[in-house]
Motif scaffolding. Structure first.
Motif, mmCIF file in Angstrom:
data_model
loop_
_atom_site.group_PDB
_atom_site.id
_atom_site.type_symbol
_atom_site.label_atom_id
_atom_site.label_comp_id
_atom_site.label_asym_id
_atom_site.label_seq_id
_atom_site.Cartn_x
_atom_site.Cartn_y
_atom_site.Cartn_z
ATOM 1 N N PRO A 40 -4.288 4.418 1.475
ATOM 2 C CA PRO A 40 -4.220 4.422 2.943
ATOM 3 C C PRO A 40 -4.138 3.018 3.539
ATOM 4 C CG PRO A 40 -6.372 5.152 2.159
ATOM 5 C CD PRO A 40 -5.504 5.049 0.964
ATOM 6 N N ILE A 41 -4.760 2.058 2.865
ATOM 7 C CA ILE A 41 -4.729 0.702 3.433
ATOM 8 C C ILE A 41 -3.321 0.137 3.356
ATOM 9 C CG2 ILE A 41 -5.703 -1.621 3.254
ATOM 10 C CD1 ILE A 41 -8.302 -0.353 2.745
ATOM 11 N N ARG A 42 -2.678 0.384 2.207
ATOM 12 C CA ARG A 42 -1.302 -0.096 2.065
ATOM 13 C C ARG A 42 -0.406 0.634 3.074
ATOM 14 N NH1 ARG A 42 3.351 -0.821 -1.017
ATOM 15 N NH2 ARG A 42 3.594 1.323 -1.690
ATOM 16 N N ALA A 43 -0.685 1.943 3.249
ATOM 17 C CA ALA A 43 0.109 2.716 4.194
ATOM 18 C C ALA A 43 -0.038 2.144 5.601
ATOM 19 C CB ALA A 43 -0.329 4.183 4.188
ATOM 20 N N GLN A 318 8.127 4.166 15.050
ATOM 21 C CA GLN A 318 8.918 3.189 14.309
ATOM 22 C C GLN A 318 8.265 2.898 12.964
ATOM 23 O OE1 GLN A 318 11.687 1.971 14.164
ATOM 24 N NE2 GLN A 318 11.300 0.297 12.709
ATOM 25 N N GLY A 319 6.964 2.581 13.007
ATOM 26 C CA GLY A 319 6.251 2.266 11.771
ATOM 27 C C GLY A 319 6.255 3.460 10.821
ATOM 28 N N GLY A 320 6.199 4.638 11.390
ATOM 29 C CA GLY A 320 6.196 5.853 10.580
ATOM 30 C C GLY A 320 7.506 6.030 9.835
ATOM 31 N N ALA A 321 8.582 5.679 10.508
ATOM 32 C CA ALA A 321 9.886 5.798 9.861
ATOM 33 C C ALA A 321 9.946 4.862 8.651
ATOM 34 C CB ALA A 321 10.989 5.466 10.866
ATOM 35 N N GLU A 322 9.447 3.657 8.838
ATOM 36 C CA GLU A 322 9.421 2.689 7.728
ATOM 37 C C GLU A 322 8.527 3.197 6.598
ATOM 38 O OE1 GLU A 322 10.812 -0.534 7.569
ATOM 39 O OE2 GLU A 322 11.977 -0.082 9.370
ATOM 40 N N ASP A 333 6.857 13.836 8.575
ATOM 41 C CA ASP A 333 5.888 14.775 9.162
ATOM 42 C C ASP A 333 4.489 14.184 9.201
ATOM 43 O OD1 ASP A 333 7.815 16.656 9.547
ATOM 44 O OD2 ASP A 333 7.549 17.533 7.551
ATOM 45 N N MET A 334 4.279 13.203 8.295
ATOM 46 C CA MET A 334 2.986 12.515 8.293
ATOM 47 C C MET A 334 2.707 11.927 9.675
ATOM 48 S SD MET A 334 0.612 11.858 6.262
ATOM 49 C CE MET A 334 -0.875 11.104 6.831
ATOM 50 N N ILE A 335 3.747 11.408 10.276
ATOM 51 C CA ILE A 335 3.610 10.801 11.598
ATOM 52 C C ILE A 335 3.204 11.863 12.616
ATOM 53 C CG2 ILE A 335 4.834 9.497 13.379
ATOM 54 C CD1 ILE A 335 4.109 8.181 10.607
ATOM 55 N N VAL A 336 3.765 13.048 12.422
ATOM 56 C CA VAL A 336 3.401 14.142 13.328
ATOM 57 C C VAL A 336 1.917 14.463 13.161
ATOM 58 C CG1 VAL A 336 3.886 16.521 13.971
ATOM 59 C CG2 VAL A 336 5.740 15.029 13.227
ATOM 60 N N ILE A 337 1.441 14.365 11.907
ATOM 61 C CA ILE A 337 0.017 14.631 11.675
ATOM 62 C C ILE A 337 -0.832 13.572 12.380
ATOM 63 C CG2 ILE A 337 -1.803 14.651 9.930
ATOM 64 C CD1 ILE A 337 0.160 15.920 8.014
ATOM 65 N N ILE A 338 -0.440 12.295 12.217
ATOM 66 C CA ILE A 338 -1.213 11.235 12.884
ATOM 67 C C ILE A 338 -1.193 11.442 14.387
ATOM 68 C CG2 ILE A 338 -1.405 8.752 13.280
ATOM 69 C CD1 ILE A 338 -0.255 8.303 10.528
ATOM 70 N N GLN A 339 -0.005 11.757 14.926
ATOM 71 C CA GLN A 339 0.096 12.064 16.353
ATOM 72 C C GLN A 339 -0.845 13.178 16.750
ATOM 73 O OE1 GLN A 339 3.855 13.294 17.894
ATOM 74 N NE2 GLN A 339 4.820 11.557 16.896
ATOM 75 N N GLY A 340 -0.813 14.223 15.944
ATOM 76 C CA GLY A 340 -1.674 15.368 16.236
ATOM 77 C C GLY A 340 -3.131 14.954 16.255
ATOM 78 N N LEU A 341 -3.501 14.097 15.292
ATOM 79 C CA LEU A 341 -4.896 13.642 15.244
ATOM 80 C C LEU A 341 -5.235 12.796 16.462
ATOM 81 C CD1 LEU A 341 -5.052 12.833 11.439
ATOM 82 C CD2 LEU A 341 -6.417 14.556 12.633
#
Lengths: 379, 510
Positions: A40-43, A318-322, A333-341
């Motif tokens: 997660p830190i690298r992410a 933008q960062g999510g796309a990268e 979809d991970m970005i959608v999860i973060i958004q949801g959170l």
């Protein structure tokens, strides 16, 4: 009973609590990243690097933020009238039709700086018109605006597909989109501003509508807190009965607030349609209407909160796309999860950490915690 | 001798810079009725909230029945035998009495056995304490007096030995209040301890054994009720001498300013709430409408002010008819000289989350003096608010403070200042002193008399009979939607009380 919370200083209320909520959202998102077997830190590093690392990335972040400012403001204006406009997605989509019709009509005869105001008017008009129907049903018939605006998102999507495929598509083309606009239908890019600041931008869709978004944010602030109309909108938002008593027509104020909301959502279309793609294509809104809800919640319906919240979500996009590119295990979809959170913690659970923060403040310095203990009757 | 039910030592509680309770000592003897009086904001509710576990005291000790107690939640209070009847009832409207009593104390997952047990227990309580209520009636069908009984039953059902009642008579008729007092005496005889929070001195005198007076967060005195007087208590509460009855000269009634003829109004369910009501209000007089809450006064006010549709009849304001279709423009009525202090200042008369200055122009915000071109003239609005704060002694004198943070009395002053400063021809006032402290009541009554003396026509609706009697030049009594009698201000409480209860005495008319 009295209000359960003591008041916090403004900086904690508007700064600290959203930051705590955000931090928790990212913490939980980090757990999800661990679940899919990545660090997660690298992410997080990739995400931030991807959003802000180079001029190119910053330009993209601001491009996304532009859309979110518009849709966030749209949701906020309706919020102030205690209306939950979930129809930003559809209003923006139909707003795009307004932009495209103006551009298609004038791009060959007028320069962009004359087309731009017309396109703004077109976007606002079409967005407002799409918001008008649910607003009318809410005001006159009591049909719940949440339900009707959601349904109008679907109707908008179907309508636009029909128009793109059957009406707007140039003859002989296979793609459901309009022809590309000529120079008159293209907004200038703002990448040179970033370059002037020493960043290098190869090509990014960051364009003039960003400034329009900032202007809109300022005008929304003026509207809500400095005009009679805004006063009446807030009055009805806090207390419909008091508004009736004060002579504010509920029907009128609901419709006006929704028209403004729809117009702002519609103006979002300027950014992708006129500023980037230079044609009207299918699904260009890509969820910005819904992100606007999160942005408005996080920004506490105040333009000064909405702009930074929109930039944050721009970074996520933008960062999510990268991130999705760099870490194959993590999909978009991970970005959608973060958004949801973020929505969950900044919106739905907005007050979760408030009592403990308040208790902390109260124990640290009783003077700073302000007064909001007893109120009204029965003291 | 009787032991001590509750003992508080050095209880302090601050909310930021405000000391809601400072170093409170209080001893309540078991098996007595103990009154706690004080103005709004004196700290009564905070103290009781600490006792009931809503708040924790910053310092101090609580002892219940001689044992030190730590009350962190209401359920801890309930476990210690402390029950509370709130001012605003906490009942589920569309549940039955039995269901409400059980709620939160169901016992087990399946209801059928616990329902039977609860029904037996409820019937026993009703029998023992004279608290008859049909266990199967829906709350929404019950009059407020009975709803309050359900609240008391709820507390008893949970095993309360110490019962806290917060302003229990605010919603009751004189007869219902008397009945409540009989119940409280009954409870006392059964050995229960009752703590009665009120701002009504008469109730303290009528029912309590001991009385404690709070002022500005401190406990200023505890007296045996038999050894004190209303005057002494009022002075202790306010900290200065208080006029309990307004002095007023003879009214000089002039032209008819407000005329209501054959007005009939139905509520949203189609029930006739105002039935063929006619009366006039003249310049320079106060016409009081007495009646138990819920007998059509609210609907009458709403129809006159154009908010609610009338079925038939006419209302004329200074010779011009008022639109009665429910679509009347309140702004137009204000322009024609009708000012309105609504009954419900929390939801109608004020927008509580607004800053004070925003409420000081509510309903008049269209006036040129508040506007500067397309924008609000923020400076003018705040100056205007500051002027009203000064003139009406609204405290704290901060026009940027959120309205919810003002006490009830000061909130009411905000409304009164706004409406009276418009120099209206007709002033319509609903429940001007509901939830307002003694000091502010005196002020509000004085202002209403002043309005009358300036030649305004004042229509006053109040469920406080004392208020109606001391202010009005003429008194109309409403019962079941009709005006059942008109009396002069010399009418006795008993006479008006009978009319309010629907007992008409023809021979006493006029």
């Amino acid at each position: 009973m009295s209000a359960p919370y003591a008041k916090l200083p403004a900086w904690a209320d508007y700064g600290l609590i959203p930051l705590i909520n955000l931090a928790v959202a990212f913490l939980v998102a980090g757990l999800v990243v661990m679940l899919v077997g990545e660090n997660p830190i690298r992410a997080a590093a990739i995400l931030v690097e991807g959003a802000l690392g180079r001029g190119q990335n910053i330009a993209y972040t601001l491009y996304y933020a532009t859309s979110f400012i518009f849709t966030g403001l749209a949701v906020a204006v309706a919020f102030h009238c205690s209306l939950f406009n979930i129809g930003g997605e559809g209003q923006a989509y139909v707003g795009g039709l307004g932009v495209a019709l103006v551009c298609l009509a004038f791009d060959s005869v007028l320069p962009w700086w004359l087309v731009f105001p017309l396109a703004i008017a077109g976007a606002a008009l079409f967005g407002a018109a799409w918001a008008f129907i649910p607003a009318y049903f809410q005001a006159k018939r009591g049909s719940h605006i949440v339900i009707t605006t959601i349904m109008f998102n679907f109707i908008a999507a179907s309508l636009m597909v029909y128009l793109l495929v059957n009406v707007l598509k140039p003859a002989g083309s296979q793609a459901p989109q309009t022809r590309t606009f000529l120079e008159g239908g293209q907004l200038p890019k703002l990448n040179f501003v970033l370059e002037a600041l020493g960043f290098s931008v190869r090509s990014a869709p960051f364009n003039l509508s960003f400034l329009l978004a900032l202007l809109a944010a300022f005008l929304v602030w003026v509207l809500i807190w400095r005009t009679r109309l805004g006063y009446e909108i807030r009055m009805r938002g806090f207390s419909p009965k008091a508004a009736r008593y004060a002579g504010v027509s509920e029907t009128k104020i609901i419709i006006i607030a929704m028209l403004i909301s729809g117009a702002l959502a519609g103006m979002m279309a300027l950014n992708p349609v006129m500023g980037d793609q230079n044609r009207l294509q299918m699904d260009f809104v890509t969820g910005a209407g819904f992100v606007g809800i999160a942005v408005a919640l996080m920004g506490r319906s105040h333009p000064a909160g909405i702009v930074p919240a929109a930039i944050l979500f721009g970074m996520l996009y933008q960062g999510g796309a990268e991130l999705a590119f760099e870490m194959p295990n993590i999909s978009r979809d991970m970005i959608v999860i973060i958004q949801g959170l973020v929505i969950l913690f900044a919106g739905a659970l907005e007050n979760m950490f408030r009592p403990s923060v308040q208790a902390l403040f109260a124990s640290l310095s009783p003077q700073a915690a302000g007064v909001e203990a007893r109120q009204g009757e029965g003291g | 001798m009787a032991h001590t039910a509750i003992e508080l030592n050095g209880i302090s509680k601050s909310f930021g810079a405000v000391h809601a309770n400072r170093n409170i000592d209080l001893k309540i003897t078991a098996g007595t009725i103990h009154g706690i009086i004080g103005e709004n904001g004196a700290g009564k509710s905070t103290l009781m909230s600490i006792l009931y576990g809503f708040y924790q005291a910053d310092s101090g000790r609580i002892q219940v029945a001689g044992k030190p107690a730590s009350i962190k939640t209401p359920s801890a209070a309930i476990a210690l035998g402390i029950g509370m009847v709130h001012q605003h009832f906490m009942l589920v409207e569309n549940f039955t009495v039995l269901e409400n009593v059980m709620l939160g104390a169901e016992g087990e997952a399946l209801l059928n056995t616990s329902i039977a047990k609860a029904r037996d227990e409820l019937e026993r309580l009703e029998r023992d304490y004279g608290l008859e209520v049909d266990p199967d009636a829906l709350i929404e069908d019950l009059p407020v007096g009975l709803q309050q009984r359900v609240e008391i039953l709820k507390a008893l059902y949970r095993g309360a030995d110490i019962l806290i009642l917060d302003e229990p008579t605010g919603v009751l008729t004189p007869a219902e209040a008397d009945h409540l007092f009989r119940i409280l005496r009954q409870l006392k005889e059964e050995g229960k301890t009752v703590i009665l929070i009120t701002h009504k001195l008469r109730e303290i005198m009528a029912i309590t054994d001991n009385v404690s007076v709070m002022r500005q967060g401190a406990m200023v005195a505890t007296r045996k009720t038999a050894e004190t007087t209303v005057e002494e208590l009022a002075e202790l509460m306010v900290g200065r001498h208080v006029l309990l009855r307004v002095e007023k000269g003879e009214g000089r009634a002039g032209d008819v300013m407000l005329s209501v003829k054959n007005l009939t109004v139905k509520d949203s369910r189609g029930v006739t709430m105002v039935d063929d009501v006619s009366f006039d209000v003249r310049a320079g007089e106060i016409v009081g409408i007495a009646g138990v809450a819920g007998n059509g006064q609210s609907q009458l006010l709403e129809a006159i002010t154009g908010v609610r549709q009338a079925v038939s009849g006419t209302v004329t304001l200074d010779g011009t008819p008022v639109e009665l279709t429910g679509e009347a423009d309140p702004v137009d009525l204000r322009k024609r000289g009708m000012a309105h202090v609504p009954e419900d200042r929390h939801h109608v008369g004020l927008v509580l989350p607004f800053e004070e200055n925003e409420n000081a122009m509510l309903g008049y915000h269209w006036q040129d003096k508040y506007l500067k071109g397309p924008l609000l003239d923020i400076e003018a609005i705040r100056d205007d608010a500051r002027r009203k704060i000064e003139k009406y002694d609204i405290r704290p004198a901060d026009c940027r403070l959120k309205t919810a943070n003002f006490s009830g009395g000061n909130q009411q002053k905000i409304v009164l200042a706004r409406e009276m400063e418009q120099d209206p021809k007709v002033l319509i006032v609903g429940q001007p002193t509901r939830g307002v402290d003694v000091g502010a009541i005196e002020f509000i009554h004085r202002r209403l008399i002043d309005m009358r003396d300036q030649g305004k026509a004042v229509l006053l609706v109040s469920v406080e009979l004392d208020e109606i009697r001391s202010l009005s030049d003429r008194i109309l009594v409403m019962f079941a939607g009709r005006v059942v009698g008109e009396r002069g201000p010399e009418a006795t409480e008993g006479e008006l009380g009978l009319l309010m209860a629907g007992v008409e005495k023809k021979e006493a008319a006029e």
